[in-house]
Design an enzyme around this catalytic site. Structure first.
Site, PDB file in Angstrom:
ATOM      1  N   ASP A  74      29.335 -11.770 -15.554  1.00  0.00           N
ATOM      2  CA  ASP A  74      28.945 -11.763 -16.965  1.00  0.00           C
ATOM      3  C   ASP A  74      30.185 -11.631 -17.861  1.00  0.00           C
ATOM      4  O   ASP A  74      31.271 -11.320 -17.375  1.00  0.00           O
ATOM      5  CB  ASP A  74      27.955 -10.613 -17.237  1.00  0.00           C
ATOM      6  CG  ASP A  74      28.417  -9.275 -16.694  1.00  0.00           C
ATOM      7  OD1 ASP A  74      28.979  -9.245 -15.583  1.00  0.00           O
ATOM      8  OD2 ASP A  74      28.249  -8.249 -17.381  1.00  0.00           O
ATOM      9  N   ASP A  82      29.413  -5.389  -7.627  1.00  0.00           N
ATOM     10  CA  ASP A  82      29.743  -5.900  -8.958  1.00  0.00           C
ATOM     11  C   ASP A  82      30.665  -7.102  -8.748  1.00  0.00           C
ATOM     12  O   ASP A  82      31.147  -7.369  -7.635  1.00  0.00           O
ATOM     13  CB  ASP A  82      30.365  -4.800  -9.814  1.00  0.00           C
ATOM     14  CG  ASP A  82      30.222  -5.087 -11.319  1.00  0.00           C
ATOM     15  OD1 ASP A  82      29.831  -6.213 -11.676  1.00  0.00           O
ATOM     16  OD2 ASP A  82      30.522  -4.189 -12.126  1.00  0.00           O
TER      17      ASP A  82
HETATM   18  N1  GUN Z   1      30.862  -2.322 -15.192  1.00  0.00           N
HETATM   19  C1  GUN Z   1      30.885  -1.621 -16.343  1.00  0.00           C
HETATM   20  N2  GUN Z   1      30.448  -2.386 -17.370  1.00  0.00           N
HETATM   21  C2  GUN Z   1      30.144  -3.591 -16.858  1.00  0.00           C
HETATM   22  C3  GUN Z   1      29.621  -4.804 -17.429  1.00  0.00           C
HETATM   23  O1  GUN Z   1      29.364  -4.921 -18.622  1.00  0.00           O
HETATM   24  N3  GUN Z   1      29.412  -5.839 -16.548  1.00  0.00           N
HETATM   25  C4  GUN Z   1      29.687  -5.736 -15.201  1.00  0.00           C
HETATM   26  N4  GUN Z   1      29.432  -6.772 -14.406  1.00  0.00           N
HETATM   27  N5  GUN Z   1      30.172  -4.611 -14.676  1.00  0.00           N
HETATM   28  C5  GUN Z   1      30.396  -3.558 -15.479  1.00  0.00           C
END
Ligand code: GUN
Length: 608
Positions: free
Chosen positions: A118, A83
């Site tokens: 995002d 992420d």
């Molecule tokens: N982890 C939990 N929700 C989100 C999200 O909306 N975007 C991202 N990139 N990671 C997340």
């Protein structure tokens, strides 16, 4: 994605080396509670997710990740997703990195699936603010595509609580063609049990996404919600819940959460709870206790995934999700919300299933398969006495007048359609008494059998199919054991077999030719490219990437006519996909071919 098995939108797929649906446990590289190696070896974890922003921010971790790569650093040879720091910006207000840099960094450390930075959309944001966030996310997505290189790229679908904005986001993000689509911004909804709004978010995203792309529910880590999400086509979950809840002395169970201090009789087995007495865990040192509870939580989560996969395999996912939805009123509310979309879901619903239709409550009657039955049965408006019959109907068949209509929980069903799925293959918690008319002019056995095969064909293939298939000198062959119709021969040609399991026809080439002649394209057809046609003529399966077009009325499990681009009949078989899916998937089988025109299996007649 390669589709292996399905039940409506719930699906078992292969993505890289991972079988979905699956759970990616979150690994915090600063604080590993269960090592990725243990996760793989002891819990069957095939994919994990970690946060590249946390690695990037820590000098030591950053250097190590750049030097030896993420897989070595985490000692995990499965799929690793990263992420980007979006969640940190939601929690802490901001992050110190830009989209371009974090995407490049994820690529440099060897992430398998990287995520763009995002813009998180919170539930209380105005529509305007959400729209701006979506547009900014899409802009960053386009930019990220330039830096992703070989790394697969995830493009989150934002949209807060606004269904139309979820669709807008999914449309914008689809144009950019990401490899992977997480649904974002749902953590605050999940935390407050606002499951109905999460259901809306998933449905409206799915409505606009390419069905061959994997869908991930960001932060959907509580096993309570897995069944509903999978039923709507979610393939991946990530979970920090297993460790977060452990730190908070809470245990996850498929039906909810329990505090350790309140637990006296663990309601589910887990190998971890077997090793220790609950009272023993309560007085342990914190580190040891957190590890044990995290292991329990992870085990329970992975086990719920296995149960769901078995339900997909058995094609009993509706029953599974429906039963689970009764564990919490807000899950039931979410399930009821989902049923508002039954008409749309019907496109993905198979013609019949391996498992019988089990009634679990009034909601069961709103499932897509019931909508379909009720809609199609309207083609069969006719007179005849109305009767009720206890199950199994077959016990009373010689007393039921041929030509009657049977009152069933699904509505009035003409007797000739008694065997089709789900009319016969269903269980209800009540019993009908036998009630027959005093006097009734009934059809002869022969006329009734002809009506029956024609009606089933009309139900299955459309009005007129029965007359087209069964026109000429008809010979009906029955099972020696059950007396039920098995095969239909027309003018010495084997046209169709009636399946004992679901009461529908399996077509032979002779039947396919008759339907091909009777109905104009595109009806009942799957059109394949010229590269594929010779193989299909020879009886080989149709792969999705060769499908050029398909009748939009076809459903998974339907019998189909395989034709070339000039509408020459090539083969007959059974489709695993609907039109949208067939045109989207680039891998895997679309039609399981039974017979090609070049090798008709007429020898089967020997067995009839
Ligand atoms: N982890 C939990 N929700 C989100 C999200 O909306 N975007 C991202 N990139 N990671 C997340």
């Amino acid at each position: 994605m390669e589709l292996k098995a399905r039940d409506c939108l719930a699906r078992i797929c292969k993505f890289r080396n991972v079988e979905t649906p699956t759970l990616m446990p979150v690994i915090n590289p600063n604080l590993v509670v269960i090592s990725p190696r243990e996760m793989k070896e002891r819990f069957g974890v095939e994919a994990i997710i970690t946060n590249s922003y946390i690695i990037w921010k820590n000098k030591e971790l950053k250097e190590r990740a750049l030097e030896i790569g993420l897989h070595k650093m985490l000692d995990f040879d499965g799929l690793i997703m990263t992420d980007s720091g979006t969640f940190q910006s939601y929690v802490y207000g901001d992050v110190e990195i830009k989209n371009e840099e974090i995407v490049k960094f994820q690529r440099e450390i060897g992430s398998d699936i990287g995520t763009i930075l995002d813009v998180f959309t919170e539930p209380d944001f105005s529509e305007e603010k959400v729209k701006e966030a979506i547009e900014e996310t899409a802009k960053r997505g386009e930019e990220a595509k330039r830096y992703a290189g070989d790394m697969l790229l995830a493009g989150p679908i934002q949209g807060s609580i606004y269904p139309h904005l979820r669709e807008y986001a999914a449309k914008l993000m689809s144009r950019i063609d990401f490899d992977y689509y997480p649904i974002g911004g749902v953590v605050p909804l999940m935390e407050n049990y606002r499951y109905a709004e999460v259901v809306e978010a998933i449905i409206h995203a799915k409505m606009q996404l390419n069905p061959s792309k994997p869908v991930h529910l960001f932060g959907g880590g509580h096993p309570m919600f897995f069944p509903l999400a999978v039923l709507l086509g979610v393939d991946f979950f990530d979970s920090a819940a297993y460790v977060k809840y452990a730190r908070d002395n809470r245990l996850l169970f498929p039906h909810g959460t329990r505090k350790l201090e309140e637990l006296k009789y663990p309601p589910y087995y887990s190998p971890i709870l077997e090793k220790y007495e609950i009272e023993e865990i309560k007085v342990m040192e914190e580190d040891e206790r957190v590890k044990i509870l995290a292991e329990h939580n992870l085990y329970i989560s992975m086990e719920e995934i296995r149960r769901i996969k078995q339900a997909i395999h058995e094609e009993s996912m509706w029953e599974y999700a429906e039963n689970r939805a009764r564990e919490h009123p807000l899950l039931l509310k979410a399930y009821r919300r989902l049923l508002r979309y039954s008409k749309w879901l019907e496109k993905f619903e198979s013609i019949s299933k391996k498992s019988a239709f089990f009634y679990t409550g009034e909601e069961s009657m709103k499932r897509p398969i019931v909508l379909r039955l009720r809609r199609r049965i309207r083609r069969f408006k006719r007179d005849g006495p109305i009767i009720t019959v206890p199950r199994p109907w077959s016990m009373h068949l010689d007393r039921i007048p041929k030509g009657a209509r049977v009152k069933t929980p699904f509505g009035l069903i003409p007797l000739e359609l008694e065997d089709i799925y789900p009319v016969q293959q269903s269980e209800f918690p009540w019993e009908e008494k036998l009630s027959l008319p005093e006097r009734f002019e009934e059809l002869s056995q022969k006329d009734f059998e002809l009506l029956k095969i024609k009606s089933i064909a009309d139900y299955q293939f459309g009005k007129g199919a029965g007359d087209a298939l069964f026109n000429g000198e008809i010979r009906i062959i029955k099972s020696k054991n059950t007396g039920k119709i098995r095969n239909v021969i027309v003018d010495d040609e084997h046209v169709a077999s009636l399946r004992a399991e679901d009461g529908f026809f399996t077509l032979r080439i002779g039947g396919a030719k008759r339907l091909h002649q009777r109905f104009k394209a595109p009806k009942l057809r799957v059109v394949v490219s010229h590269e594929s046609s010779e193989f299909n003529r020879a009886g080989k399966n149709v792969f999705a990437k060769f499908v050029k077009d398909m009748d939009d009325a076809l459903r998974p499990g339907d019998e189909v006519l395989v034709v070339d681009e000039d509408d020459n009949l090539l083969a007959v078989g059974r489709t695993l996909m609907n039109r949208l899916e067939a045109l989207s998937f680039q891998r895997g089988m679309c039609v399981k071919v039974r017979e090609g025109i070049a090798n008709p299996k007429s020898s089967l007649l020997k067995n009839v």
